[in-house]
Scaffold this motif. Structure first.
Motif, PDB file in Angstrom:
ATOM      1  N   GLU A  35       0.812  -1.220   0.000  1.00  0.00           N
ATOM      2  CA  GLU A  35       0.000   0.000   0.000  1.00  0.00           C
ATOM      3  C   GLU A  35       0.844   1.269   0.000  1.00  0.00           C
ATOM      4  OE1 GLU A  35      -2.516  -3.309   1.324  1.00  0.00           O
ATOM      5  OE2 GLU A  35      -0.523  -2.641   1.904  1.00  0.00           O
ATOM      6  N   LEU A  36       2.136   1.163   0.304  1.00  0.00           N
ATOM      7  CA  LEU A  36       3.015   2.337   0.210  1.00  0.00           C
ATOM      8  C   LEU A  36       3.002   2.901  -1.216  1.00  0.00           C
ATOM      9  CD1 LEU A  36       6.118   1.163   2.282  1.00  0.00           C
ATOM     10  CD2 LEU A  36       4.544   3.011   2.871  1.00  0.00           C
ATOM     11  N   GLY A  37       2.743   2.041  -2.169  1.00  0.00           N
ATOM     12  CA  GLY A  37       2.694   2.470  -3.564  1.00  0.00           C
ATOM     13  C   GLY A  37       1.510   3.356  -3.901  1.00  0.00           C
ATOM     14  N   LYS A  38       0.559   3.497  -2.986  1.00  0.00           N
ATOM     15  CA  LYS A  38      -0.635   4.311  -3.223  1.00  0.00           C
ATOM     16  C   LYS A  38      -0.452   5.774  -2.845  1.00  0.00           C
ATOM     17  CE  LYS A  38      -3.826   0.503  -2.431  1.00  0.00           C
ATOM     18  NZ  LYS A  38      -4.923   0.012  -1.592  1.00  0.00           N
ATOM     19  N   ILE A  39       0.660   6.112  -2.202  1.00  0.00           N
ATOM     20  CA  ILE A  39       0.838   7.490  -1.752  1.00  0.00           C
ATOM     21  C   ILE A  39       2.006   8.147  -2.497  1.00  0.00           C
ATOM     22  CG2 ILE A  39      -0.216   7.189   0.507  1.00  0.00           C
ATOM     23  CD1 ILE A  39       2.489   6.711   1.721  1.00  0.00           C
ATOM     24  N   ALA A  40       2.003   9.445  -2.524  1.00  0.00           N
ATOM     25  CA  ALA A  40       3.047  10.215  -3.222  1.00  0.00           C
ATOM     26  C   ALA A  40       4.257  10.382  -2.314  1.00  0.00           C
ATOM     27  CB  ALA A  40       2.499  11.569  -3.660  1.00  0.00           C
ATOM     28  N   LEU A  41       4.862   9.263  -1.968  1.00  0.00           N
ATOM     29  CA  LEU A  41       5.991   9.235  -1.051  1.00  0.00           C
ATOM     30  C   LEU A  41       7.246   9.807  -1.713  1.00  0.00           C
ATOM     31  CD1 LEU A  41       6.353   8.139   1.846  1.00  0.00           C
ATOM     32  CD2 LEU A  41       7.147   6.009   0.827  1.00  0.00           C
ATOM     33  N   THR A  60       8.678   0.570  -6.009  1.00  0.00           N
ATOM     34  CA  THR A  60       9.592   1.029  -7.060  1.00  0.00           C
ATOM     35  C   THR A  60       8.887   1.848  -8.129  1.00  0.00           C
ATOM     36  OG1 THR A  60       9.344  -0.933  -8.461  1.00  0.00           O
ATOM     37  CG2 THR A  60      11.001  -1.033  -6.709  1.00  0.00           C
ATOM     38  N   LYS A  61       7.567   1.836  -8.116  1.00  0.00           N
ATOM     39  CA  LYS A  61       6.794   2.548  -9.142  1.00  0.00           C
ATOM     40  C   LYS A  61       6.257   3.888  -8.664  1.00  0.00           C
ATOM     41  CE  LYS A  61       5.326  -1.647 -11.471  1.00  0.00           C
ATOM     42  NZ  LYS A  61       4.181  -2.489 -11.845  1.00  0.00           N
ATOM     43  N   ILE A  62       6.611   4.306  -7.466  1.00  0.00           N
ATOM     44  CA  ILE A  62       6.128   5.594  -6.949  1.00  0.00           C
ATOM     45  C   ILE A  62       6.856   6.708  -7.702  1.00  0.00           C
ATOM     46  CG2 ILE A  62       5.928   7.099  -4.933  1.00  0.00           C
ATOM     47  CD1 ILE A  62       5.979   4.558  -3.196  1.00  0.00           C
ATOM     48  N   PRO A  63       6.161   7.493  -8.518  1.00  0.00           N
ATOM     49  CA  PRO A  63       6.841   8.477  -9.370  1.00  0.00           C
ATOM     50  C   PRO A  63       7.494   9.629  -8.617  1.00  0.00           C
ATOM     51  CG  PRO A  63       4.467   8.710  -9.549  1.00  0.00           C
ATOM     52  CD  PRO A  63       4.721   7.493  -8.710  1.00  0.00           C
ATOM     53  N   THR A  64       7.092   9.859  -7.374  1.00  0.00           N
ATOM     54  CA  THR A  64       7.642  10.963  -6.583  1.00  0.00           C
ATOM     55  C   THR A  64       8.812  10.540  -5.709  1.00  0.00           C
ATOM     56  OG1 THR A  64       5.988  10.483  -4.902  1.00  0.00           O
ATOM     57  CG2 THR A  64       5.444  12.225  -6.507  1.00  0.00           C
ATOM     58  N   LEU A  65       9.122   9.235  -5.646  1.00  0.00           N
ATOM     59  CA  LEU A  65      10.136   8.722  -4.723  1.00  0.00           C
ATOM     60  C   LEU A  65      11.534   9.212  -5.105  1.00  0.00           C
ATOM     61  CD1 LEU A  65      10.385   6.892  -2.221  1.00  0.00           C
ATOM     62  CD2 LEU A  65      10.934   5.016  -3.786  1.00  0.00           C
ATOM     63  N   GLU A  66      12.180   9.891  -4.164  1.00  0.00           N
ATOM     64  CA  GLU A  66      13.520  10.432  -4.373  1.00  0.00           C
ATOM     65  C   GLU A  66      14.577   9.669  -3.580  1.00  0.00           C
ATOM     66  OE1 GLU A  66      13.564  14.644  -3.529  1.00  0.00           O
ATOM     67  OE2 GLU A  66      11.573  14.865  -4.397  1.00  0.00           O
ATOM     68  N   ASN A  82      13.557  -2.537 -12.079  1.00  0.00           N
ATOM     69  CA  ASN A  82      12.838  -1.383 -12.620  1.00  0.00           C
ATOM     70  C   ASN A  82      13.047  -0.097 -11.819  1.00  0.00           C
ATOM     71  OD1 ASN A  82      11.351  -2.198 -10.425  1.00  0.00           O
ATOM     72  ND2 ASN A  82       9.375  -1.910 -11.408  1.00  0.00           N
ATOM     73  N   LEU A  83      13.973  -0.101 -10.866  1.00  0.00           N
ATOM     74  CA  LEU A  83      14.298   1.137 -10.149  1.00  0.00           C
ATOM     75  C   LEU A  83      14.790   2.214 -11.116  1.00  0.00           C
ATOM     76  CD1 LEU A  83      16.093  -0.167  -6.945  1.00  0.00           C
ATOM     77  CD2 LEU A  83      13.929   1.043  -7.044  1.00  0.00           C
ATOM     78  N   ASN A  84      15.403   1.786 -12.222  1.00  0.00           N
ATOM     79  CA  ASN A  84      15.909   2.769 -13.180  1.00  0.00           C
ATOM     80  C   ASN A  84      14.804   3.455 -13.957  1.00  0.00           C
ATOM     81  OD1 ASN A  84      15.235   0.604 -14.750  1.00  0.00           O
ATOM     82  ND2 ASN A  84      17.078   0.646 -15.988  1.00  0.00           N
ATOM     83  N   ASN A  85      13.568   3.009 -13.820  1.00  0.00           N
ATOM     84  CA  ASN A  85      12.452   3.654 -14.504  1.00  0.00           C
ATOM     85  C   ASN A  85      11.912   4.850 -13.725  1.00  0.00           C
ATOM     86  OD1 ASN A  85      12.598   1.713 -16.511  1.00  0.00           O
ATOM     87  ND2 ASN A  85      11.118   0.387 -15.498  1.00  0.00           N
ATOM     88  N   ASN A  86      12.423   5.075 -12.537  1.00  0.00           N
ATOM     89  CA  ASN A  86      11.944   6.168 -11.702  1.00  0.00           C
ATOM     90  C   ASN A  86      12.856   7.379 -11.894  1.00  0.00           C
ATOM     91  OD1 ASN A  86      11.306   7.951  -9.639  1.00  0.00           O
ATOM     92  ND2 ASN A  86      10.704   6.317  -8.257  1.00  0.00           N
TER      93      ASN A  86
END
Length: 126
Positions: A35-41, A60-66, A82-86
Motif C-alpha cells: 500500500e506504500l505504492g498508493k501514496i506520493a511518497l 519502485t513505481k512511486i513516481p515521486t520517490l527520491e 525497474n528502479l531505473n524507470n523512476n
C-alpha cells in the motif's frame, strides 16, 4: 531511535498527504506494505530495523520517490531492476540485507539522466 515496535500497517496507504516516512533504528518487523505504492511518497528511511520480505514492486513505481533507504534489515529477494524507470529516485541504500541482484544498470542509467546517484550497495553485485 524511538523504540517503535511492530510493523508498518497497510493503512498507511490511506494517508494521501504523507510524503516522508522515517523509522530509522527502531524495532520495526514484518514486510513493507504494498500500500506504500498508493501514496506520493518522497522519502522512505527504514534503516536499522528487522524488516523482512522483498522490496515490493509497488514501491519502485512511486513516481515521486527520491530516496529509498532500507539498509541493515532482513530483506530478501532480488533488487528490483525497474528502479531505473523512476526519474526522481536519486538515493538508494539497500546494503546489509540479504538481497541479490545488480544495481549497475540502475546506477549507469541514473548517472546518465541525473548526473549522480548514491547507491551504497556499491552499484554492483550485492
Amino acid at each position: 531511535e524511538n523504540s517503535l515496535r511492530g510493523s508498518i500497517p497497510s493503512e498507511v496507504g490511506m494517508l494521501s498527504r504523507l510524503s516522508t516516512i522515517v523509522v530509522r533504528k527502531n524495532e520495526i518487523t514484518g514486510t513493507l506494505p504494498t500500500e506504500l505504492g498508493k501514496i506520493a511518497l518522497h522519502h522512505l528511511d527504514a534503516i536499522g530495523n528487522n524488516i523482512s520480505g522483498s522490496i515490493p514492486e509497488e514501491l519502485t513505481k512511486i513516481p515521486t520517490l527520491e530516496s529509498l533507504q532500507l539498509s541493515d534489515n532482513k530483506l530478501t529477494g532480488l533488487i528490483p531492476s525497474n528502479l531505473n524507470n523512476n526519474p526522481k529516485l536519486k538515493y538508494i541504500q539497500v546494503d546489509r540485507n540479504f538481497l541479490t541482484g545488480n544495481l549497475t544498470e540502475v546506477c549507469q542509467e541514473k548517472e546518465e539522466e541525473n548526473g549522480y546517484l548514491l547507491a551504497t550497495a556499491d552499484c554492483a553485485q550485492v
